[in-house]
Design a protein around this motif. Structure first.
Motif, PDB file in Angstrom:
ATOM      1  N   LYS A 184       0.744  -1.122   0.065  1.00 35.54           N
ATOM      2  CA  LYS A 184       0.048  -0.006  -0.015  1.00 35.54           C
ATOM      3  C   LYS A 184       0.571   1.268  -0.139  1.00 35.54           C
ATOM      4  CE  LYS A 184      -3.918  -2.154   2.282  1.00 35.54           C
ATOM      5  NZ  LYS A 184      -4.868  -2.111   3.633  1.00 35.54           N
ATOM      6  N   THR A 185       1.888   1.212   0.635  1.00 36.92           N
ATOM      7  CA  THR A 185       2.844   2.251   0.745  1.00 36.92           C
ATOM      8  C   THR A 185       3.449   2.599  -0.759  1.00 36.92           C
ATOM      9  OG1 THR A 185       3.512   1.846   3.169  1.00 36.92           O
ATOM     10  CG2 THR A 185       5.090   3.179   1.693  1.00 36.92           C
ATOM     11  N   ILE A 186       4.003   1.637  -1.241  1.00 32.24           N
ATOM     12  CA  ILE A 186       4.389   1.770  -2.678  1.00 32.24           C
ATOM     13  C   ILE A 186       3.523   2.301  -3.634  1.00 32.24           C
ATOM     14  CG2 ILE A 186       5.456   0.223  -4.654  1.00 32.24           C
ATOM     15  CD1 ILE A 186       6.587  -1.449  -2.636  1.00 32.24           C
ATOM     16  N   ARG A 187       2.407   1.664  -3.664  1.00 31.22           N
ATOM     17  CA  ARG A 187       1.116   2.259  -4.385  1.00 31.22           C
ATOM     18  C   ARG A 187       0.498   3.624  -4.028  1.00 31.22           C
ATOM     19  NH1 ARG A 187      -2.226  -3.769  -4.491  1.00 31.22           N
ATOM     20  NH2 ARG A 187      -0.931  -4.632  -6.034  1.00 31.22           N
ATOM     21  N   HIS A 188       1.252   4.161  -2.910  1.00 26.25           N
ATOM     22  CA  HIS A 188       0.658   5.258  -2.486  1.00 26.25           C
ATOM     23  C   HIS A 188      -0.729   5.506  -2.037  1.00 26.25           C
ATOM     24  CE1 HIS A 188       4.789   7.207  -4.118  1.00 26.25           C
ATOM     25  NE2 HIS A 188       4.025   6.592  -5.295  1.00 26.25           N
ATOM     26  N   GLU A 189      -1.141   4.387  -1.509  1.00 24.06           N
ATOM     27  CA  GLU A 189      -2.383   4.622  -0.861  1.00 24.06           C
ATOM     28  C   GLU A 189      -2.493   4.867   0.431  1.00 24.06           C
ATOM     29  OE1 GLU A 189      -4.011   0.383  -1.199  1.00 24.06           O
ATOM     30  OE2 GLU A 189      -3.575   0.223  -3.663  1.00 24.06           O
ATOM     31  N   ILE A 190      -1.450   4.568   1.157  1.00 24.97           N
ATOM     32  CA  ILE A 190      -1.120   5.076   2.300  1.00 24.97           C
ATOM     33  C   ILE A 190       0.476   5.669   2.607  1.00 24.97           C
ATOM     34  CG2 ILE A 190      -2.341   3.462   3.492  1.00 24.97           C
ATOM     35  CD1 ILE A 190       0.264   1.744   4.372  1.00 24.97           C
ATOM     36  N   GLU A 191       0.668   6.468   3.470  1.00 27.95           N
ATOM     37  CA  GLU A 191       1.880   7.210   3.822  1.00 27.95           C
ATOM     38  C   GLU A 191       2.281   7.158   5.362  1.00 27.95           C
ATOM     39  OE1 GLU A 191       3.716  11.629   3.715  1.00 27.95           O
ATOM     40  OE2 GLU A 191       2.406  11.125   2.228  1.00 27.95           O
ATOM     41  N   PRO A 192       3.105   5.689   5.839  1.00 25.83           N
ATOM     42  CA  PRO A 192       3.338   5.554   7.233  1.00 25.83           C
ATOM     43  C   PRO A 192       3.883   6.462   7.900  1.00 25.83           C
ATOM     44  CG  PRO A 192       3.652   3.695   5.945  1.00 25.83           C
ATOM     45  CD  PRO A 192       3.174   4.947   4.999  1.00 25.83           C
ATOM     46  N   VAL A 193       3.726   6.944   9.147  1.00 24.31           N
ATOM     47  CA  VAL A 193       4.369   7.902  10.041  1.00 24.31           C
ATOM     48  C   VAL A 193       4.319   7.208  11.382  1.00 24.31           C
ATOM     49  CG1 VAL A 193       3.991  10.079   8.814  1.00 24.31           C
ATOM     50  CG2 VAL A 193       2.513   9.535  10.542  1.00 24.31           C
ATOM     51  N   MET A 194       5.456   7.269  12.079  1.00 20.02           N
ATOM     52  CA  MET A 194       5.670   6.637  13.388  1.00 20.02           C
ATOM     53  C   MET A 194       5.900   7.585  14.715  1.00 20.02           C
ATOM     54  SD  MET A 194       7.254   2.984  12.557  1.00 20.02           S
ATOM     55  CE  MET A 194       8.903   3.539  11.641  1.00 20.02           C
ATOM     56  N   ALA A 195       5.415   7.003  15.591  1.00 26.88           N
ATOM     57  CA  ALA A 195       5.406   7.640  16.784  1.00 26.88           C
ATOM     58  C   ALA A 195       6.048   6.476  17.840  1.00 26.88           C
ATOM     59  CB  ALA A 195       4.462   8.273  17.548  1.00 26.88           C
ATOM     60  N   PHE A 196       7.143   6.942  18.656  1.00 29.80           N
ATOM     61  CA  PHE A 196       7.794   5.904  19.490  1.00 29.80           C
ATOM     62  C   PHE A 196       7.776   6.610  20.795  1.00 29.80           C
ATOM     63  CE2 PHE A 196      12.136   4.898  21.255  1.00 29.80           C
ATOM     64  CZ  PHE A 196      11.659   3.556  21.768  1.00 29.80           C
ATOM     65  N   ARG A 197       7.663   5.534  21.916  1.00 31.93           N
ATOM     66  CA  ARG A 197       7.765   5.734  23.366  1.00 31.93           C
ATOM     67  C   ARG A 197       8.199   4.860  24.223  1.00 31.93           C
ATOM     68  NH1 ARG A 197       6.258   9.760  21.105  1.00 31.93           N
ATOM     69  NH2 ARG A 197       4.474  11.393  21.524  1.00 31.93           N
ATOM     70  N   SER A 198       9.413   4.972  24.599  1.00 30.55           N
ATOM     71  CA  SER A 198      10.294   4.336  25.559  1.00 30.55           C
ATOM     72  C   SER A 198       9.980   4.480  27.106  1.00 30.55           C
ATOM     73  CB  SER A 198      11.582   4.446  25.452  1.00 30.55           C
ATOM     74  OG  SER A 198      12.237   3.717  26.450  1.00 30.55           O
ATOM     75  N   ILE A 199       9.455   3.139  27.592  1.00 29.12           N
ATOM     76  CA  ILE A 199       8.822   3.130  28.977  1.00 29.12           C
ATOM     77  C   ILE A 199       9.810   2.378  29.966  1.00 29.12           C
ATOM     78  CG2 ILE A 199       6.816   2.148  30.231  1.00 29.12           C
ATOM     79  CD1 ILE A 199       5.448   1.761  27.502  1.00 29.12           C
ATOM     80  N   PRO A 200      10.208   3.031  31.141  1.00 27.12           N
ATOM     81  CA  PRO A 200      11.300   2.557  31.982  1.00 27.12           C
ATOM     82  C   PRO A 200      10.685   1.539  32.718  1.00 27.12           C
ATOM     83  CG  PRO A 200      10.329   4.812  32.907  1.00 27.12           C
ATOM     84  CD  PRO A 200       9.726   4.462  31.353  1.00 27.12           C
ATOM     85  N   LEU A 201      10.500   0.374  32.354  1.00 25.04           N
ATOM     86  CA  LEU A 201       9.907  -0.836  32.913  1.00 25.04           C
ATOM     87  C   LEU A 201      10.541  -2.114  32.379  1.00 25.04           C
ATOM     88  CD1 LEU A 201       7.456  -2.162  34.087  1.00 25.04           C
ATOM     89  CD2 LEU A 201       6.251  -1.814  31.975  1.00 25.04           C
ATOM     90  N   PHE A 202      10.770  -2.983  33.480  1.00 23.99           N
ATOM     91  CA  PHE A 202      11.252  -4.313  33.269  1.00 23.99           C
ATOM     92  C   PHE A 202      10.010  -5.196  33.481  1.00 23.99           C
ATOM     93  CE2 PHE A 202      16.268  -3.940  34.048  1.00 23.99           C
ATOM     94  CZ  PHE A 202      16.399  -3.275  32.858  1.00 23.99           C
ATOM     95  N   TRP A 203       9.694  -5.994  32.624  1.00 20.55           N
ATOM     96  CA  TRP A 203       8.322  -6.658  32.523  1.00 20.55           C
ATOM     97  C   TRP A 203       8.565  -8.166  32.932  1.00 20.55           C
ATOM     98  CZ3 TRP A 203       4.560  -3.890  28.779  1.00 20.55           C
ATOM     99  CH2 TRP A 203       3.115  -4.425  29.257  1.00 20.55           C
ATOM    100  N   HIS A 204       7.854  -8.640  34.002  1.00 21.13           N
ATOM    101  CA  HIS A 204       8.094 -10.064  34.573  1.00 21.13           C
ATOM    102  C   HIS A 204       7.434 -11.031  33.394  1.00 21.13           C
ATOM    103  CE1 HIS A 204       9.623  -8.597  38.254  1.00 21.13           C
ATOM    104  NE2 HIS A 204      10.497  -9.567  38.290  1.00 21.13           N
ATOM    105  N   THR A 205       8.197 -12.073  32.963  1.00 20.41           N
ATOM    106  CA  THR A 205       7.852 -12.942  32.074  1.00 20.41           C
ATOM    107  C   THR A 205       6.172 -13.839  32.460  1.00 20.41           C
ATOM    108  OG1 THR A 205      10.090 -13.524  31.344  1.00 20.41           O
ATOM    109  CG2 THR A 205       8.332 -15.201  31.066  1.00 20.41           C
ATOM    110  N   PRO A 206       6.095 -13.932  33.468  1.00 20.20           N
ATOM    111  CA  PRO A 206       4.807 -14.537  33.727  1.00 20.20           C
ATOM    112  C   PRO A 206       3.755 -13.461  33.448  1.00 20.20           C
ATOM    113  CG  PRO A 206       6.149 -15.340  35.802  1.00 20.20           C
ATOM    114  CD  PRO A 206       6.883 -13.990  34.626  1.00 20.20           C
ATOM    115  N   THR A 207       3.866 -12.227  33.506  1.00 24.18           N
ATOM    116  CA  THR A 207       2.665 -11.474  33.207  1.00 24.18           C
ATOM    117  C   THR A 207       2.687 -11.015  31.718  1.00 24.18           C
ATOM    118  OG1 THR A 207       3.891  -9.440  33.776  1.00 24.18           O
ATOM    119  CG2 THR A 207       2.857 -10.478  35.584  1.00 24.18           C
TER     120      THR A 207
END
Length: 498
Positions: A184-207
């Motif tokens: 879809k991007t190559i066909r110009h049907e969409i034009e992706p833009v991104m937002a990124f947020r880093s979270i100061p968190l270590f996430w326990h595996t069982p959860t």
């Protein structure tokens, strides 16, 4: 339309002693070049398998370049990584010189790759391809749930698609999603833009298990965002704490169509919600004996213990011995350990032969923290050269090899010793040795969660334990040198510990 594909994929444990080399890529999951990539992954539940399906659906030519995956292990040797990166770029240059312009690139990566002197290996790789392609051709990347994401890789890619499941059973689906986005991007049907947020968190595996609370709510939140007008994709990454890199930890990535403000607001909403809920992703580690007692009170068998601190699927050596020692000390019957990585003991078993008794020192040979070797006077029940076929949802359609391996048994305790540093994703390899996991009362697997897709249907109860090993979930014990910020639950404490 011509779209190139490939990738260099690795989940790197900075706390593993052994470095990862070119040989580990060749002898691990493998290095595949050109048409070998299509032959290996057509129909497989892996992102590249989804790319291949996407090429058929959309009618584009998929140009396979180089695909490599080394089993999780220590930091990658710089010169070996540079050889792989240059080969990928050279194959891309050569294909364009011979067959004409490539319209875009689909990359199958992990997200926690660390190279000597390059903490963000994935970002370095994507950026190298971006520098070659220029800004006018899209790069769409699939990532594992356990990436330590950075602005560098987000800025270099056009769109990022992360896994929605843990255990990872949606890889081909995410590959198809990435193929849809790039077309879809190559066909110009969409034009992706991104937002990124880093979270100061270590996430326990069982959860993190996505079929169960509380993680199911995280994925539901992501899917609700994806249903909003203008949102193309939402990625939640729980991070990989055992990589000593500046950006270690959880993050979210939002892909929107043309609207950077929409992406930014959604990223804020999702990341803030995760941070506010941080106590729910915290799960204090459980000891081996406490877990066994809890399982026996539960009264349903087999009791499956996830030995997540020695998860070979995350780069741990796989030879920790606390659980084996505990099983023997408690005199358990119908108890099984999958697996202990010990090539020397496997060779001794092969040399002795099936039915013979051998005196061996099992495990505990890679590092002191893995525990001492355990003396066993064991019967060799079966031996194998390691070939098997995955029969569970993860890696369905692929084959594997555990190397020189053996099933040993002392009294009521069985242990499978192997050569390959790979986690037991299911009972498939055990079956080749004649082991019926369903008949066991106690099973220990050196895995965090991937085993669940195959073991949950037969388990009475599953409990994660923190036996002594390098990938402890006692996160304050991890000695990060490069981490740049305080994280929960290390410096930022849970309420019951503060």
């Amino acid at each position: 339309m011509r779209i190139a594909t490939g990738g260099i994929s690795h989940e790197t444990s900075s706390f593993a002693v052994k470095k990862t080399t070119l040989d580990d890529f060749a002898n691990g999951f493998g290095l595949f070049r050109g048409d070998e990539v299509i032959q290996r992954f057509r129909g497989a539940n892996i992102c590249t398998g989804g790319f291949i399906e996407g090429s058929r659906t959309h009618g584009f030519e998929l140009v396979p370049l180089l695909w490599g995956f080394a089993y999780p292990s220590g930091t990658i040797v710089r010169k070996d990584y540079e050889l792989l990166k240059e080969e990928f770029l050279q194959r891309l240059r050569q294909d364009e010189a011979t067959h004409g312009r490539i319209d875009g690139v689909l990359l199958d990566l992990h997200g926690a790759m660390v190279i000597e002197e390059i903490p963000d290996g994935d970002g370095d790789f994507i950026e190298a391809i971006r520098n070659y392609l220029g800004d006018d051709r899209p790069i769409v990347v699939t990532f594992d749930l356990h990436g330590n994401h950075t602005l560098r890789r987000v800025n270099a890619a056009t769109a990022i698609v992360g896994f929605d499941t843990y255990p990872h059973i949606d890889m081909a689906e995410r590959g198809r999603e990435a193929a849809d986005l790039i077309v879809k991007t190559i066909r110009h049907e969409i034009e992706p833009v991104m937002a990124f947020r880093s979270i100061p968190l270590f996430w326990h595996t069982p959860t993190q298990v996505t079929a169960n609370p509380p993680m199911v709510e995280v994925i539901q939140f992501a899917h609700e965002l994806e249903r909003r007008q203008g949102i193309l994709a939402v990625t939640i990454a729980t991070g990989f704490p055992w990589a000593d890199v500046p950006d270690v930890g959880a993050s979210v990535i939002i892909v929107a169509d043309r609207d950077a403000t929409l992406a930014s607001h959604a990223a804020d909403e999702f990341s803030n919600w995760i941070w506010e809920q941080r106590e729910r992703w915290y799960c204090p580690p459980k000891s081996v004996r406490d877990a066994i007692r809890e399982g026996e009170i539960h009264g349903r068998y087999p009791i499956v213990l996830a030995d997540h601190a020695d998860n070979t699927g995350g780069g741990s050596p796989g030879d920790s011995t606390e659980i084996l020692e505990t099983f023997l000390d408690m005199g358990l019957s119908d108890a099984l350990i999958l697996y202990i990585v010990d090539p020397d003991v496997a060779k001794q078993a092969h040399a002795a032969g099936v039915g013979k008794q051998i005196d061996v020192l099992v495990g505990g040979k890679s590092a002191d923290i893995q525990g001492p070797p355990v003396q066993m006077h064991a019967t060799v029940m079966a031996v194998s050269h390691g070939d098997f076929t995955y029969d569970g949802p993860m890696y369905a359609g692929l084959t594997g090899n555990m190397g020189c391996s053996a099933w040993l048994k002392q009294d009521g305790v069985s242990v499978v010793v192997v050569t390959a540093n790979e986690q037991p994703l299911g009972p498939a390899f055990a079956k080749t040795l004649g082991i019926d996991c369903r008949s066991m009362k106690y099973i220990s697997v050196k895995s965090s969660a991937h085993f669940r897709a195959s073991f949950e249907p037969i388990a009475g109860i599953i409990l994660n334990v923190d036996a002594k090993a390098i990938h402890t979930h006692e996160f304050p014990l991890l000695r990060h040198q490069l981490r740049t910020r305080p994280v929960f639950p290390v410096e930022i404490l849970p309420r019951d510990l503060s």
